[in-house]
Design a protein around this motif. Structure first.
Motif, mmCIF file in Angstrom:
data_model
loop_
_atom_site.group_PDB
_atom_site.id
_atom_site.type_symbol
_atom_site.label_atom_id
_atom_site.label_comp_id
_atom_site.label_asym_id
_atom_site.label_seq_id
_atom_site.Cartn_x
_atom_site.Cartn_y
_atom_site.Cartn_z
ATOM 1 N N PRO A 1 -42.647 20.306 2.831
ATOM 2 C CA PRO A 1 -42.598 21.227 3.980
ATOM 3 C C PRO A 1 -41.177 21.669 4.327
ATOM 4 O O PRO A 1 -40.199 20.983 4.017
ATOM 5 C CB PRO A 1 -43.210 20.409 5.119
ATOM 6 N N VAL A 2 -41.126 22.817 4.954
ATOM 7 C CA VAL A 2 -39.867 23.351 5.466
ATOM 8 C C VAL A 2 -39.794 22.902 6.922
ATOM 9 O O VAL A 2 -40.451 23.462 7.778
ATOM 10 C CB VAL A 2 -39.851 24.897 5.368
ATOM 11 N N SER A 3 -39.026 21.850 7.151
ATOM 12 C CA SER A 3 -38.937 21.354 8.523
ATOM 13 C C SER A 3 -37.855 20.295 8.629
ATOM 14 O O SER A 3 -37.585 19.566 7.682
ATOM 15 C CB SER A 3 -40.264 20.739 8.962
ATOM 16 N N GLY A 4 -37.273 20.252 9.814
ATOM 17 C CA GLY A 4 -36.339 19.185 10.133
ATOM 18 C C GLY A 4 -35.162 19.072 9.200
ATOM 19 O O GLY A 4 -34.916 19.920 8.351
ATOM 20 N N THR A 5 -34.412 18.008 9.391
ATOM 21 C CA THR A 5 -33.242 17.718 8.572
ATOM 22 C C THR A 5 -33.362 16.288 8.049
ATOM 23 O O THR A 5 -34.156 15.495 8.554
ATOM 24 C CB THR A 5 -31.938 17.845 9.382
ATOM 25 N N LYS A 6 -32.575 16.007 7.032
ATOM 26 C CA LYS A 6 -32.501 14.640 6.525
ATOM 27 C C LYS A 6 -31.061 14.370 6.144
ATOM 28 O O LYS A 6 -30.312 15.308 5.817
ATOM 29 C CB LYS A 6 -33.442 14.422 5.345
ATOM 30 N N PRO A 7 -30.646 13.116 6.190
ATOM 31 C CA PRO A 7 -29.285 12.788 5.769
ATOM 32 C C PRO A 7 -29.093 13.151 4.300
ATOM 33 O O PRO A 7 -29.993 12.952 3.485
ATOM 34 C CB PRO A 7 -29.178 11.284 5.978
ATOM 35 N N MET A 8 -27.925 13.689 3.981
ATOM 36 C CA MET A 8 -27.601 13.961 2.581
ATOM 37 C C MET A 8 -27.376 12.627 1.893
ATOM 38 O O MET A 8 -26.580 11.817 2.359
ATOM 39 C CB MET A 8 -26.338 14.824 2.480
ATOM 40 N N LEU B 1 -25.988 16.570 6.662
ATOM 41 C CA LEU B 1 -27.418 16.854 6.759
ATOM 42 C C LEU B 1 -27.851 17.903 5.742
ATOM 43 O O LEU B 1 -27.077 18.806 5.404
ATOM 44 C CB LEU B 1 -27.773 17.350 8.152
ATOM 45 N N ALA B 2 -29.099 17.788 5.308
ATOM 46 C CA ALA B 2 -29.716 18.779 4.423
ATOM 47 C C ALA B 2 -31.059 19.177 5.025
ATOM 48 O O ALA B 2 -31.726 18.371 5.672
ATOM 49 C CB ALA B 2 -29.932 18.187 3.042
ATOM 50 N N ARG B 3 -31.430 20.452 4.806
ATOM 51 C CA ARG B 3 -32.721 20.941 5.293
ATOM 52 C C ARG B 3 -33.334 21.842 4.234
ATOM 53 O O ARG B 3 -32.652 22.683 3.662
ATOM 54 C CB ARG B 3 -32.569 21.727 6.592
ATOM 55 N N ARG B 4 -34.632 21.665 3.982
ATOM 56 C CA ARG B 4 -35.345 22.536 3.064
ATOM 57 C C ARG B 4 -35.590 23.851 3.787
ATOM 58 O O ARG B 4 -36.242 23.892 4.822
ATOM 59 C CB ARG B 4 -36.664 21.881 2.641
ATOM 60 N N ALA B 5 -35.044 24.936 3.254
ATOM 61 C CA ALA B 5 -35.166 26.256 3.882
ATOM 62 C C ALA B 5 -36.336 27.045 3.319
ATOM 63 O O ALA B 5 -36.804 27.989 3.946
ATOM 64 C CB ALA B 5 -33.871 27.041 3.679
ATOM 65 N N TYR B 6 -36.797 26.671 2.125
ATOM 66 C CA TYR B 6 -37.925 27.364 1.489
ATOM 67 C C TYR B 6 -38.609 26.395 0.543
ATOM 68 O O TYR B 6 -37.958 25.566 -0.097
ATOM 69 C CB TYR B 6 -37.450 28.587 0.692
ATOM 70 N N SER B 7 -39.926 26.525 0.428
ATOM 71 C CA SER B 7 -40.687 25.698 -0.495
ATOM 72 C C SER B 7 -41.874 26.489 -1.024
ATOM 73 O O SER B 7 -42.616 27.097 -0.249
ATOM 74 C CB SER B 7 -41.203 24.442 0.212
ATOM 75 N N SER B 8 -42.044 26.452 -2.335
ATOM 76 C CA SER B 8 -43.225 27.075 -2.934
ATOM 77 C C SER B 8 -44.468 26.210 -2.718
ATOM 78 O O SER B 8 -45.581 26.686 -2.902
ATOM 79 C CB SER B 8 -43.001 27.297 -4.431
ATOM 80 N N GLY C 1 -27.492 32.412 7.408
ATOM 81 C CA GLY C 1 -28.380 32.753 8.512
ATOM 82 C C GLY C 1 -29.301 31.608 8.895
ATOM 83 O O GLY C 1 -29.832 31.565 10.003
ATOM 84 N N LEU C 2 -29.489 30.665 7.973
ATOM 85 C CA LEU C 2 -30.353 29.508 8.221
ATOM 86 C C LEU C 2 -29.550 28.249 8.477
ATOM 87 O O LEU C 2 -30.115 27.155 8.491
ATOM 88 C CB LEU C 2 -31.259 29.277 7.000
ATOM 89 N N ALA C 3 -28.251 28.394 8.656
ATOM 90 C CA ALA C 3 -27.379 27.217 8.822
ATOM 91 C C ALA C 3 -27.922 26.291 9.898
ATOM 92 O O ALA C 3 -28.513 26.730 10.888
ATOM 93 C CB ALA C 3 -25.954 27.653 9.165
ATOM 94 N N LEU C 4 -27.694 25.003 9.656
ATOM 95 C CA LEU C 4 -28.180 23.967 10.573
ATOM 96 C C LEU C 4 -27.523 24.051 11.924
ATOM 97 O O LEU C 4 -26.424 24.439 12.070
ATOM 98 C CB LEU C 4 -27.934 22.585 9.963
ATOM 99 N N THR D 1 -32.459 24.522 -0.509
ATOM 100 C CA THR D 1 -31.940 23.585 0.479
ATOM 101 C C THR D 1 -30.641 24.132 1.045
ATOM 102 O O THR D 1 -29.795 24.644 0.310
ATOM 103 C CB THR D 1 -31.673 22.213 -0.180
ATOM 104 N N VAL D 2 -30.496 24.048 2.364
ATOM 105 C CA VAL D 2 -29.251 24.428 3.028
ATOM 106 C C VAL D 2 -28.572 23.142 3.501
ATOM 107 O O VAL D 2 -29.241 22.205 3.947
ATOM 108 C CB VAL D 2 -29.504 25.428 4.194
ATOM 109 N N LEU D 3 -27.252 23.091 3.356
ATOM 110 C CA LEU D 3 -26.495 21.878 3.657
ATOM 111 C C LEU D 3 -25.542 22.081 4.826
ATOM 112 O O LEU D 3 -24.937 23.138 4.965
ATOM 113 C CB LEU D 3 -25.667 21.470 2.432
ATOM 114 N N ASP D 4 -25.401 21.042 5.626
ATOM 115 C CA ASP D 4 -24.345 20.959 6.631
ATOM 116 C C ASP D 4 -23.504 19.761 6.210
ATOM 117 O O ASP D 4 -23.803 18.621 6.558
ATOM 118 C CB ASP D 4 -24.926 20.770 8.021
ATOM 119 N N ARG D 5 -22.480 20.047 5.422
ATOM 120 C CA ARG D 5 -21.678 18.961 4.851
ATOM 121 C C ARG D 5 -20.926 18.181 5.922
ATOM 122 O O ARG D 5 -20.770 16.965 5.803
ATOM 123 C CB ARG D 5 -20.722 19.523 3.815
ATOM 124 N N ASP D 6 -20.441 18.860 6.956
ATOM 125 C CA ASP D 6 -19.700 18.157 8.006
ATOM 126 C C ASP D 6 -20.576 17.128 8.712
ATOM 127 O O ASP D 6 -20.131 16.032 9.023
ATOM 128 C CB ASP D 6 -19.127 19.142 9.026
#
Length: 147
Positions: free
Chosen positions: A47-54, A34-41, A144-147, A26-31
């Motif tokens: 799924p790797v998609s979109g953002t969600k509130p932290m 938001l959180a986004r899944r950057a990779y999933s087995s 490199g994957l920052a929101l 998971t990659v985070l945008d603390r400011d």
């Protein structure tokens, strides 16, 4: 393990080195909060998609704010933090390990889920050591994957 060219290849290689039935990054945008899944087995279930509130609460305070590792060796231990605990359990996972990745503040997490009781202290130490050995590459890929 040398960092592959793509983030997906690097994350898959890290999963292979660490293990676990379910492995996500998971990659985070603390400011922005938001959180986004950057990779999933398991992209079908996670799924790797979109953002969600932290989410706010004890888990976020522990892992994101203080940068501490979260370990739960039973569903009961993580169900109070993870609203998707039934889905996690349906995938055969009864234990969770969340390791924060820092670049100053926490910028993401490595999330490993496995069978109940999987994360004994020696296993947690091994996984954290593997992540620490790859932390520069993890930071590079997460930035490199920052929101």
């Amino acid at each position: 393990m040398s960092p592959p060219r793509s983030a997906d290849a690097f994350f898959a290689e890290l999963h292979e080195a660490i293990g676990g039935r379910l492995f996500t990054i998971t990659v985070l945008d603390r400011d922005a909060g938001l959180a986004r899944r950057a990779y999933s087995s398991h992209p079908e279930a996670y799924p790797v998609s979109g953002t969600k509130p932290m989410a706010q609460g004890a888990w976020t305070d522990m892992v994101v704010t203080r940068g501490e590792v979260f370990v739960a060796n039973s569903v009961a231990e993580f169900a109070i933090y993870f609203p998707d605990h039934a889905l996690i359990e349906s995938l055969g996972c009864g234990a969770a390990l969340n390791v924060p990745i820092r670049n100053g503040p926490v910028i993401g997490t490595v999330n490993v889920l496995d069978v109940a009781g999987a994360f004994s202290p020696p296993v947690v130490t091994r996984i954290c050591a593997e992540i620490a050995a790859q932390e520069d590459a993890l930071r590079t890929h997460l930035e490199g994957l920052a929101l």
